[in-house]
Each structure stands twice: as C-alpha cells, then as structure tokens.
Design a protein around this motif. Structure first.
Motif, PDB file in Angstrom:
ATOM      1  N   LEU A  43       0.827  -1.206   0.000  1.00 54.42           N
ATOM      2  CA  LEU A  43       0.000   0.000   0.000  1.00 54.42           C
ATOM      3  C   LEU A  43       0.860   1.255   0.000  1.00 54.42           C
ATOM      4  O   LEU A  43       0.523   2.241  -0.649  1.00 54.42           O
ATOM      5  N   GLN A  85      -6.943   4.893  -2.216  1.00 53.27           N
ATOM      6  CA  GLN A  85      -7.936   4.089  -1.524  1.00 53.27           C
ATOM      7  C   GLN A  85      -7.639   2.596  -1.453  1.00 53.27           C
ATOM      8  O   GLN A  85      -7.817   1.984  -0.415  1.00 53.27           O
ATOM      9  N   GLU A  86      -7.225   1.994  -2.564  1.00 56.64           N
ATOM     10  CA  GLU A  86      -7.167   0.533  -2.576  1.00 56.64           C
ATOM     11  C   GLU A  86      -6.237  -0.014  -3.636  1.00 56.64           C
ATOM     12  O   GLU A  86      -5.871   0.686  -4.579  1.00 56.64           O
ATOM     13  N   ALA A 128      -7.170  -8.058  -1.930  1.00 57.63           N
ATOM     14  CA  ALA A 128      -7.652  -6.681  -1.984  1.00 57.63           C
ATOM     15  C   ALA A 128      -7.208  -5.982  -0.704  1.00 57.63           C
ATOM     16  O   ALA A 128      -7.397  -6.510   0.394  1.00 57.63           O
ATOM     17  N   TYR A 160      -7.185  -2.223   1.347  1.00 57.61           N
ATOM     18  CA  TYR A 160      -7.883  -0.952   1.422  1.00 57.61           C
ATOM     19  C   TYR A 160      -7.335  -0.108   2.567  1.00 57.61           C
ATOM     20  O   TYR A 160      -7.116  -0.622   3.672  1.00 57.61           O
ATOM     21  N   VAL A 189      -4.990  -0.751   7.585  1.00 58.14           N
ATOM     22  CA  VAL A 189      -5.163  -1.407   6.296  1.00 58.14           C
ATOM     23  C   VAL A 189      -6.098  -2.594   6.491  1.00 58.14           C
ATOM     24  O   VAL A 189      -5.918  -3.374   7.430  1.00 58.14           O
ATOM     25  N   HIS A 222     -15.605  -5.522  -3.267  1.00 55.25           N
ATOM     26  CA  HIS A 222     -15.401  -4.091  -3.051  1.00 55.25           C
ATOM     27  C   HIS A 222     -16.583  -3.465  -2.306  1.00 55.25           C
ATOM     28  O   HIS A 222     -16.394  -2.651  -1.402  1.00 55.25           O
ATOM     29  N   ALA A 256     -16.437  -4.460   1.273  1.00 50.79           N
ATOM     30  CA  ALA A 256     -15.249  -3.860   1.890  1.00 50.79           C
ATOM     31  C   ALA A 256     -15.526  -2.418   2.300  1.00 50.79           C
ATOM     32  O   ALA A 256     -15.025  -1.957   3.329  1.00 50.79           O
ATOM     33  N   ARG A 257     -16.333  -1.698   1.516  1.00 48.12           N
ATOM     34  CA  ARG A 257     -16.643  -0.297   1.845  1.00 48.12           C
ATOM     35  C   ARG A 257     -17.300  -0.191   3.220  1.00 48.12           C
ATOM     36  O   ARG A 257     -16.977   0.678   4.014  1.00 48.12           O
ATOM     37  N   ILE A 297     -14.666  -0.954   5.848  1.00 52.15           N
ATOM     38  CA  ILE A 297     -13.721   0.156   6.011  1.00 52.15           C
ATOM     39  C   ILE A 297     -14.288   1.188   6.972  1.00 52.15           C
ATOM     40  O   ILE A 297     -13.562   1.723   7.818  1.00 52.15           O
TER      41      ILE A 297
END
Length: 141
Positions: free
Chosen positions: A58, A74-75, A86, A88, A95, A110, A113-114, A117
C-alpha cells in the motif's frame, strides 16, 4: 471509553461478517500501516507476513498514485490465477486486507469492503482517542 478488548472484538465481528456475506473470502485481516497485525480472521495463513507485505504494498501504491498526481489513495487489487488480494486504506493508520478465491465477485468484494472500512476506521479512531487519553501530559519543567 471502550476497552481494547471491546475494540478488538468489534474488529473481529466485522471480519467475521465479511466472511459470512462473501463466502469466497478465504481470510481477512486488519493491520497498521506500519505492518503490525491488529486483528485477523484467517486460517492456515502466515498473517504477520501478509500484514507486513500489505503495508509495504500500500505504501508503494500510494507513492505511485501521488506521483501520478492522484489524491486520496484508496485501494489495491491483486488478481492471480489462485485468487485475489484486496487491500484498502481504513482510516488513518490502518489497512484492511481481504483474500478471496479466484471465482469471487470482485464488485461484491469491493462493495462489502466499503462497509467494513467504515467500521474499521471508526474503531481505529476510537482506539487512537483512547490511547491519547491514556498518555499522561508531559510534566511542566
């Protein structure tokens, strides 16, 4: 103020939720951007090594985005024949890493994951606030 055990429990609950709603996820973890493992829900995986490598990956990705003139990194998604990794950014200093099988629906990964997060970011902010309150003020000289 919530305890470290309560905060870690909230992270573990969110990682467990991710694995339930996206069955193709084979492991997930939260690490610091320094590469230290914070919480994990992964079996038969060298999670400390993944945490360290995710933080490094990252960091490099963020530098590439900055060099390209892009803001608010972001990712990163790594896809291979064996599956997906993945990673993020999750607030300041954390992370979220999701490992998934090759047949995983990446859009669903995704999407879920949002939500995760947001939870991880809030928990990490609460932990930082608790740490800040626990550190005594420096003595006046």
């Amino acid at each position: 103020m919530r305890t470290d055990v309560e905060l870690r429990g909230e992270l573990l609950a969110e990682l467990g939720r991710l694995r339930r709603v996206v069955p193709e996820i084979t492991g997930c973890l939260v690490a610091s951007t320094d590469g230290l493992l914070i919480a994990e829900d992964a079996h038969e995986l060298a999670v400390e090594g993944v945490a360290a490598l995710a933080a490094a990956g990252l960091g490099v990705s963020q530098r590439i985005a900055d060099s390209a003139g892009h803001q608010d990194f972001q990712e990163v998604l790594i896809s291979s024949t064996g599956g997906h990794v993945a990673m993020y950014m999750a607030g300041h200093g954390a992370v979220l890493v999701l490992l998934a099988r090759a047949d995983a629906n990446v859009a669903r990964l995704h999407h879920e994951a949002r939500r995760a997060i947001a939870v991880v970011s809030r928990v990490m902010a609460d932990a930082a606030l608790g740490f800040e309150r626990a550190v005594p003020e420096p003595a006046a000289w």
